[in-house]
Design an enzyme around this catalytic site. Structure first.
Site, mmCIF file in Angstrom:
data_model
loop_
_atom_site.group_PDB
_atom_site.id
_atom_site.type_symbol
_atom_site.label_atom_id
_atom_site.label_comp_id
_atom_site.label_asym_id
_atom_site.label_seq_id
_atom_site.Cartn_x
_atom_site.Cartn_y
_atom_site.Cartn_z
ATOM 1 C CG HIS A 88 -2.136 -0.854 1.044
ATOM 2 N ND1 HIS A 88 -3.310 -0.660 1.730
ATOM 3 C CD2 HIS A 88 -2.356 -1.916 0.224
ATOM 4 C CE1 HIS A 88 -4.203 -1.571 1.353
ATOM 5 N NE2 HIS A 88 -3.639 -2.346 0.448
ATOM 6 C CE1 TYR A 141 -5.294 4.052 8.590
ATOM 7 C CE2 TYR A 141 -5.941 3.916 10.900
ATOM 8 C CZ TYR A 141 -5.164 3.483 9.849
ATOM 9 O OH TYR A 141 -4.239 2.484 10.047
ATOM 10 N N PRO A 166 -4.656 0.787 18.592
ATOM 11 C CG PRO A 166 -6.492 -0.523 18.019
ATOM 12 C CD PRO A 166 -5.870 0.168 19.171
ATOM 13 C CE LYS A 217 4.026 3.431 13.448
ATOM 14 N NZ LYS A 217 3.772 2.739 12.186
ATOM 15 C CE1 TYR A 241 -1.342 3.984 9.397
ATOM 16 C CE2 TYR A 241 -0.095 2.857 7.680
ATOM 17 C CZ TYR A 241 -1.215 2.947 8.490
ATOM 18 O OH TYR A 241 -2.200 1.980 8.396
#
Ligand code: RFL
Ligand code: PHB
Length: 386
Positions: A72, A197, A289, A293, A381
């Site tokens: 991704h 998100y 979550p 991580k 990220y």
């Protein structure tokens, strides 16, 4: 039984540590409370940083991940229906791999040559403040003893290792959030190529995936929510209400094949060494979550611990073992900060009221309008350097 390292817990931390030691010719045994099938039945993380991908390769366990995992290059961030893509490749020249923790665990189990003792009851750690630690457990009605030089506590947040350390030797830092995530797994294609998100005034939502045909969705729920209160239909209706209309419309829903609630928590124990006992993974720290991580931190802990143990056993040098705790805590706290920040931006907090929501909106607008802010999100990220 006598080994060099006794590993408590056969989650991803314990299995990866065991494999790295096995490849280095260090004798280690893993002791796990549950059965192998139970461990494989837990549905958890889905996103691997490049560092975790590299570690799977180092463990010679990466073949299926490269064949089946999905690379991704970005994520979508949403706020009350407004959408913005964070382009990892353009911002920081890196990416992540979508490959389930279940599959990581399965691959590590399959490649392991050395012994894992499953369904070990009443595991206890002894004398780790001296040079001759040992571990006891019960299995098939008999009590067994493992003598070792080092114990690795890889037994998760509720494990026995951290609890075995005298309270006065441990400082803990904790924030329990007033909400959890209700997660559903379904055999339907994901609604989008990348993860979404989304902040919504009804609460956070996440559209994730395990493959091109299997989706994982989450919604924020009150901390004490019971899974039984959520039929599949109720879940899909609530999820749709929190997504942008075009996303809600495109989403394919189906029967859930797993449904569970996870409490959100930030937690760190310091230090991570007590004599000959070393803590790694969720035994040492928990992140909410939202930043993806937890598994990645577990992987970077055990990579550092494996290297330190190899130096100790092969070269007789204690320096890396002495440095382990401080070394990994620096990375752990940065991941704690990022996970807390993502959680704070994306969830609704009953106690902050309208002022808090305006601040969250300003944070989102700053993010979408600033390349520097997006770069900061992206570099965290995809994973900060070791
Ligand atoms: P685990 O996986 O909890 O494994 C610990 C093992 O130890 C065993 N054990 C014992 N064994 C012997 N004696 C005892 N007394 C024992 N007590 C416990 C347990 O049975 C178990 O097998 O810890 P580990 O290996 O450190 O791995 C950590 C990860 O599991 C965790 O950080 C991640 O799942 C967190 N996480 C995510 N991390 C990511 O990097 N990316 C994600 O996308 C992501 N999503 C998530 C997540 C965690 C979630 N939940 C359910 C908390 C999504 C969710 C919903
Ligand atoms: C998941 O797919 O389970 C997942 C993905 C990203 C997260 C958390 C969980 O941030």
């Amino acid at each position: 039984m006598r080994v060099q390292v006794a590993i408590i817990g056969a989650g991803p931390s314990g299995l990866m540590l065991g494999r790295l030691l096995e490849l280095a010719g260090i004798d280690a045994v893993i002791v796990e409370r549950k059965s192998a099938d139970y461990v494989l039945g837990r549905i958890r993380a889905g996103v691997l940083e490049q560092g975790s991908v590299d570690l799977m390769d180092r463990a010679l366990a990466g073949a299926r991940m490269h064949a089946e995992g999905l690379v991704h290059h970005g994520i979508e961030m949403g706020f009350d229906g407004d959408r913005h893509r964070i382009d990892f490749s353009a911002l920081v020249g890196s990416q992540v791999m979508v490959y389930g923790q279940t599959e990581v665990t399965r691959d590590l189990m399959a490649i392991r040559q050395s012994r894992t003792i499953y369904e070990a009851e009443d595991v206890e750690l002894h004398d780790f403040d001296g040079q001759q630690p040992w571990v006891s457990y019960r299995k098939d009605g008999a009590t067994h003893r493992i003598d070792c030089a080092v114990i690795a506590g890889c037994d998760g947040f509720h494990g026995v290792s951290r609890r075995s350390v005298p309270e006065r030797s441990l400082t803990t830092f904790e924030r329990v959030y007033p909400f959890g995530w209700l997660g559903v797994l379904t055999d339907r294609p994901p609604v989008a190529d990348e993860l979404i998100y989304a902040h919504h005034e009804r609460g956070f939502a996440l559209c994730s995936q395990r493959s091109r045909t299997r989706s994982r969705y989450y919604i924020q729920v009150p901390a004490d929510e019971q899974v039984g209160a959520w039929s599949d239909d109720r879940f899909w209706d609530e999820l749709r209400a929190r997504l942008a209309p075009e996303t809600a419309e495109a989403m394919q829903t189906g029967p859930s094949i797993e449904k569970s609630v996870a409490q959100l928590r930030s937690f760190v124990a310091e230090p991570l060494r007590f004599g000959q006992l070393f803590l790694a993974g969720d035994a040492a720290h928990i992140v909410p979550p939202t930043g993806a991580k937890g598994l990645n931190l577990a992987m970077s802990d055990v990579a550092a611990l494996a290297d330190a143990l190899i130096e100790h056993f092969s070269e007789g040098s204690p320096a890396a073992l002495d440095a382990y705790s401080n070394h990994v805590l620096s990375r752990i706290w940065k991941a704690e900060r990022f996970s807390w920040w993502m959680t704070s931006l994306l969830h609704t907090f009953p106690e902050t009221g309208p002022f808090g929501r305006r601040i969250q909106r300003a944070e989102f607008d700053y993010l979408t309008g600033s390349r520097a802010a997006q770069q900061s999100l992206a570099e965290n990220y995809v994973g900060l350097p070791a």
